[in-house]
Scaffold this motif. Structure first.
Motif, mmCIF file in Angstrom:
data_model
loop_
_atom_site.group_PDB
_atom_site.id
_atom_site.type_symbol
_atom_site.label_atom_id
_atom_site.label_comp_id
_atom_site.label_asym_id
_atom_site.label_seq_id
_atom_site.Cartn_x
_atom_site.Cartn_y
_atom_site.Cartn_z
ATOM 1 N N THR A 112 0.807 -1.216 0.000
ATOM 2 C CA THR A 112 0.000 0.000 0.000
ATOM 3 C C THR A 112 0.842 1.268 0.000
ATOM 4 O O THR A 112 0.634 2.162 -0.820
ATOM 5 C CB THR A 112 -0.930 0.001 1.232
ATOM 6 O OG1 THR A 112 -1.790 -1.140 1.159
ATOM 7 C CG2 THR A 112 -1.732 1.282 1.332
ATOM 8 N N THR A 138 -2.628 -4.275 0.215
ATOM 9 C CA THR A 138 -2.228 -4.771 1.526
ATOM 10 C C THR A 138 -0.787 -4.406 1.851
ATOM 11 O O THR A 138 -0.035 -3.948 0.978
ATOM 12 C CB THR A 138 -2.423 -6.304 1.608
ATOM 13 O OG1 THR A 138 -2.203 -6.731 2.962
ATOM 14 C CG2 THR A 138 -1.495 -7.052 0.668
ATOM 15 N N ILE A 151 -3.654 1.596 5.564
ATOM 16 C CA ILE A 151 -4.604 1.437 4.464
ATOM 17 C C ILE A 151 -5.650 2.543 4.495
ATOM 18 O O ILE A 151 -5.928 3.178 3.469
ATOM 19 C CB ILE A 151 -5.249 0.032 4.516
ATOM 20 C CG1 ILE A 151 -4.188 -1.028 4.165
ATOM 21 C CG2 ILE A 151 -6.461 -0.064 3.597
ATOM 22 C CD1 ILE A 151 -4.598 -2.452 4.464
#
Length: 187
Positions: A112, A138, A151
């Motif tokens: 990410t 992820t 995230i």
């Protein structure tokens, strides 16, 4: 009709080394659903493969260089090798996307805060309409933040970038519903 391209960033066996990746099985399942949707709409899946240095976990030809076997790939999919975080830097990705002329470019994968982030920003810089499935990328926990916080932060950040058109960030189920034509009832 919308034509999609989906960039699947660095979902390779080498990512399994080290700390666990947040919701990896769920991310893989959502990437598989999104690639099927893209192919079904006449779009193209583009697998981004990190090509590491000799001896590292992503060295070309090594077990870590291979894509995760749970990912559903197709013969018509494209593949781009990269050596930096940004999937466009020093690669033919921008030229491939210009040739494909997608209405939207979906970006998902790992990690990410590094390669996915760089690729989202570069997608915008290259003039493509970027869409980030908020639950299809992820990473591992970072020393200063747990993975879910990273995230959430990046999903917010991408949705706030100054871009024309703006980056769209939405969950996979909403993207899939948006791409499905409404069913007509025959009477």
């Amino acid at each position: 009709m919308l034509v999609y391209a989906i960039l699947i960033v660095d979902m390779q066996a080498g990512m399994l080394a080290g700390a666990p990746k947040h919701d990896l099985a769920g991310v893989v399942a959502r990437i598989n659903a999104l690639t099927a949707m893209v192919r079904g709409s006449g779009g193209r899946a583009v697998w981004i493969r990190h090509c590491g240095q000799p001896g590292d976990g992503f060295e070309p030809g090594s077990p870590g260089w291979e894509f995760l076997p749970e990912l559903l790939r197709a013969p018509e999919d494209a593949e781009i090798g990269k050596t930096l975080n940004d999937a466009y830097a020093g690669t033919g990705l921008a030229a491939l996307l210009r040739e494909l002329t997608p209405s939207r470019v979906l970006v998902c994968g790992w990690a990410t805060d590094f390669c996915v982030d760089s690729t989202v920003r570069s997608t915008v810089s290259h003039g493509f309409a970027a869409v980030v499935p908020s639950d299809a990328h992820t990473l591992s926990d970072r020393p200063h933040l747990p993975a879910p916080a990273v995230i959430r932060h990046h999903n917010w950040l991408w949705s706030e970038l100054i871009a024309d058109p703006p980056v769209r960030v939405l969950p996979t189920n909403e993207l899939l519903a948006e791409a499905s034509p409404p069913h007509q009832v025959r009477g």
